[in-house]
Scaffold this motif. Structure first.
Motif, short mmCIF file in Angstrom:
data_model
loop_
_atom_site.label_atom_id
_atom_site.label_comp_id
_atom_site.label_asym_id
_atom_site.label_seq_id
_atom_site.Cartn_x
_atom_site.Cartn_y
_atom_site.Cartn_z
N UNK A 21 0.84 -1.20 0.00
CA UNK A 21 0.00 0.00 0.00
C UNK A 21 0.87 1.26 0.00
N UNK A 22 1.93 1.23 0.78
CA UNK A 22 2.84 2.37 0.82
C UNK A 22 3.48 2.59 -0.55
N UNK A 23 3.83 1.53 -1.21
CA UNK A 23 4.44 1.63 -2.55
C UNK A 23 3.44 2.21 -3.56
N UNK A 24 2.19 1.76 -3.49
CA UNK A 24 1.15 2.27 -4.39
C UNK A 24 0.95 3.77 -4.16
N UNK A 25 0.90 4.18 -2.91
CA UNK A 25 0.71 5.60 -2.59
C UNK A 25 1.89 6.42 -3.12
N UNK A 26 3.11 5.90 -2.95
CA UNK A 26 4.28 6.62 -3.45
C UNK A 26 4.25 6.76 -4.97
N UNK A 27 3.79 5.73 -5.66
CA UNK A 27 3.68 5.80 -7.12
C UNK A 27 2.60 6.80 -7.54
N UNK A 28 1.49 6.81 -6.81
CA UNK A 28 0.44 7.79 -7.11
C UNK A 28 0.94 9.22 -6.88
N UNK A 29 1.67 9.43 -5.79
CA UNK A 29 2.22 10.76 -5.52
C UNK A 29 3.25 11.16 -6.59
N UNK A 30 4.03 10.22 -7.05
CA UNK A 30 4.99 10.50 -8.11
C UNK A 30 4.27 10.91 -9.39
N UNK A 31 3.18 10.23 -9.70
CA UNK A 31 2.40 10.58 -10.88
C UNK A 31 1.78 11.98 -10.72
N UNK A 32 1.25 12.28 -9.53
CA UNK A 32 0.71 13.63 -9.27
C UNK A 32 1.80 14.68 -9.40
N UNK A 33 2.98 14.36 -8.90
CA UNK A 33 4.10 15.30 -8.98
C UNK A 33 4.44 15.61 -10.44
N UNK A 34 4.45 14.58 -11.27
CA UNK A 34 4.72 14.79 -12.69
C UNK A 34 3.63 15.66 -13.33
N UNK A 35 2.38 15.40 -12.96
CA UNK A 35 1.27 16.19 -13.52
C UNK A 35 1.36 17.65 -13.10
N UNK A 36 1.77 17.89 -11.86
CA UNK A 36 1.83 19.26 -11.34
C UNK A 36 3.03 20.02 -11.90
N UNK A 37 4.19 19.42 -11.87
CA UNK A 37 5.40 20.14 -12.27
C UNK A 37 5.66 20.14 -13.77
N UNK A 38 4.97 19.32 -14.53
CA UNK A 38 5.15 19.31 -15.98
C UNK A 38 4.08 20.12 -16.70
N UNK A 39 3.31 20.88 -15.95
CA UNK A 39 2.28 21.73 -16.57
C UNK A 39 2.95 22.96 -17.17
N UNK A 40 2.51 23.36 -18.37
CA UNK A 40 3.09 24.58 -18.95
C UNK A 40 2.64 25.81 -18.16
N UNK A 41 3.54 26.77 -18.07
CA UNK A 41 3.21 28.02 -17.37
C UNK A 41 2.27 28.86 -18.20
N UNK A 42 1.71 29.91 -17.60
CA UNK A 42 0.81 30.78 -18.35
C UNK A 42 1.53 31.44 -19.51
N UNK A 43 0.88 31.44 -20.67
CA UNK A 43 1.45 32.10 -21.84
C UNK A 43 2.43 31.25 -22.62
N UNK A 44 2.78 30.07 -22.12
CA UNK A 44 3.75 29.23 -22.80
C UNK A 44 3.10 28.27 -23.79
#
Length: 163
Positions: A21-44
């Motif tokens: 369960x801990x491993x699954x949560x860490x993988x989900x958080x990693x996926x969320x992290x990619x979704x959050x930090x790989x978003x283009x900035x405004x105007x880009x």
């Protein structure tokens, strides 16, 4: 161990299940992290950034997430704290200041207060003027009379401790 939706009272999880369960949560958080930090900035980009429905649904629950994080339960508080940081980066700037405000107001121990300073350290690298905005949020909450006196006293104590 408290009962959960998975186990009835008195039962405990096998260590292998807990680790999985801990491993699954860490993988989900990693996926969320990619979704959050790989978003283009405004105007880009020509189109607006792709929404993350899970984080959009969490926006109104920042206080609840802070309360749960401050419970410092096992490994849970670690991923809740990471989720709080991702939510703050993903959301409008007031989400980050609200999260810091709630942590500063509700923390009762130095260990709990450390969560606020750790969150600030993570967020300050990617959010401009976070400290003045957080102070402004705290002052606005005090002036609006939204804090009971014990919470206001705790907020002042915690602010004095971190300064």
């Amino acid at each position: 161990m408290p009962a959960s939706v998975i186990t009835p009272p008195g039962s405990s999880l096998h260590d292998g299940v807990r680790e999985a369960c801990d491993r699954v949560i860490q993988l989900l958080l990693l996926n969320l992290q990619k979704l959050v930090y790989n978003r283009p900035g405004p105007g880009l980009a020509d189109s607006p950034p792709r929404p993350v429905p899970f984080l959009d649904a969490l926006k109104p629950h920042v206080r609840d997430l802070c309360v749960e994080t401050l419970r410092l339960e096992r490994k849970r508080f670690l991923w809740q704290h990471q989720l709080l940081g991702l939510l703050a980066v993903y959301s409008p700037p007031h989400c980050a200041t609200d999260a810091l405000f709630f942590l500063l107001t509700l923390a009762r121990t130095q260990e709990e207060l450390a969560l606020a300073t750790q969150l600030y350290a993570v967020l300050s690298s990617c959010l401009l003027d976070l400290l003045p905005a957080t102070v402004k949020t705290c002052v606005c909450q005090i002036h609006a009379g939204r804090l009971p006196e014990p919470q206001m006293v705790q907020l002042f104590r915690n602010l004095a401790s971190v300064v």
